[in-house]
Scaffold this active site. Structure first.
Site, PDB file in Angstrom:
ATOM      1  N   GLY A 123       0.793  -1.224   0.000  1.00  0.00           N
ATOM      2  CA  GLY A 123       0.000   0.000   0.000  1.00  0.00           C
ATOM      3  C   GLY A 123       0.823   1.269   0.000  1.00  0.00           C
ATOM      4  O   GLY A 123       0.671   2.126  -0.876  1.00  0.00           O
ATOM      5  N   GLY A 176       3.751   1.659  -0.908  1.00  0.00           N
ATOM      6  CA  GLY A 176       4.697   1.684  -2.014  1.00  0.00           C
ATOM      7  C   GLY A 176       5.846   0.728  -1.909  1.00  0.00           C
ATOM      8  O   GLY A 176       6.366   0.263  -2.913  1.00  0.00           O
ATOM      9  N   GLU A 208      -6.908  -0.796   3.143  1.00  0.00           N
ATOM     10  CA  GLU A 208      -7.206  -2.183   3.478  1.00  0.00           C
ATOM     11  C   GLU A 208      -8.683  -2.504   3.276  1.00  0.00           C
ATOM     12  O   GLU A 208      -9.042  -3.571   2.768  1.00  0.00           O
ATOM     13  CB  GLU A 208      -6.765  -2.460   4.919  1.00  0.00           C
ATOM     14  CG  GLU A 208      -5.256  -2.348   5.106  1.00  0.00           C
ATOM     15  CD  GLU A 208      -4.842  -1.759   6.447  1.00  0.00           C
ATOM     16  OE1 GLU A 208      -3.632  -1.514   6.624  1.00  0.00           O
ATOM     17  OE2 GLU A 208      -5.718  -1.515   7.306  1.00  0.00           O
TER      18      GLU A 208
END
Length: 205
Positions: free
Chosen positions: A101, A103, A172
């Protein structure tokens, strides 16, 4: 003792959470393809070639990928979680779906690199497609335009005051919703009936 939340307050909180997550899917992803279309296409291709699917993510992202892995198995794919004791070696024709998420994570970087070195195809889910370290290992990128811990602070660098969905919760939650849509669309693409999917669910419960 604090009083119990009333049903109107609970419903309001639930609506706000769902609205925040739903808003992610109206954001443009150009130049990256829509993540739903990309995932369905990649998974349908692997299934048609009798390839295997491997999944990996850290923390709560990893939990979302575990849920997807379960449903892919229900759809009849050979699906495996990285680090499970029965996970086979990845090879040409197989697909690794990994999530980073913010990166980049050192573990995700390493696992994607190993998958590529053995001929596996890598699909990376991320909210930071232009700056993350994991992108360089990916064959294709699914851009999920949601807040993660990479951007949950304000311009002054201070953590925002107690948001309803803190840190990476929006990302998420978006993964969970995205994966449910993937399972629905993939079921159609593979012509899997609800009865066939249901019969693959474990009975050792």
């Amino acid at each position: 003792m604090a009083s119990n939340s009333n049903s109107q307050e609970v419903a309001s909180m639930a609506t706000e959470i769902c609205t925040q997550i739903a808003s992610i899917f109206s954001k443009p992803t150009h130049p990256y393809p829509p993540p739903l279309d990309l995932l369905v296409t990649e998974l349908a291709t692997v299934a048609s070639q009798n390839g295997r699917v491997f999944l990996y993510g850290v923390g709560r992202e990893g939990l979302m990928l575990k849920a997807l892995c379960m449903r892919l198995a229900h759809l009849g794919l050979s699906a495996h979680l990285v680090f499970d004791m029965t996970t086979p070696p990845i090879a040409s024709g197989d697909l690794l779906i990994a999530s980073a998420g913010p990166g980049g994570f050192s573990t995700v970087d390493a696992i994607c690199a190993v998958a590529r070195s053995h001929g596996g195809r890598v699909l990376l889910l991320t909210a930071q497609p232009d700056t993350g370290s994991c992108v360089k290992h990916a064959n294709t990128v699914a851009y999920v335009a949601a807040q993660t811990m990479a951007d949950d602070a304000d311009a002054a660098g201070d953590v925002k005051s107690r948001p309803l969905l803190p840190m990476g919760s929006v990302y998420e939650g978006a993964l969970f919703v995205l994966f449910e849509m993937v399972v629905y669309k993939l079921g159609d693409a593979l012509r899997e009936s609800p009865e066939a999917v249901r019969c693959r669910h474990t009975n050792l419960e």
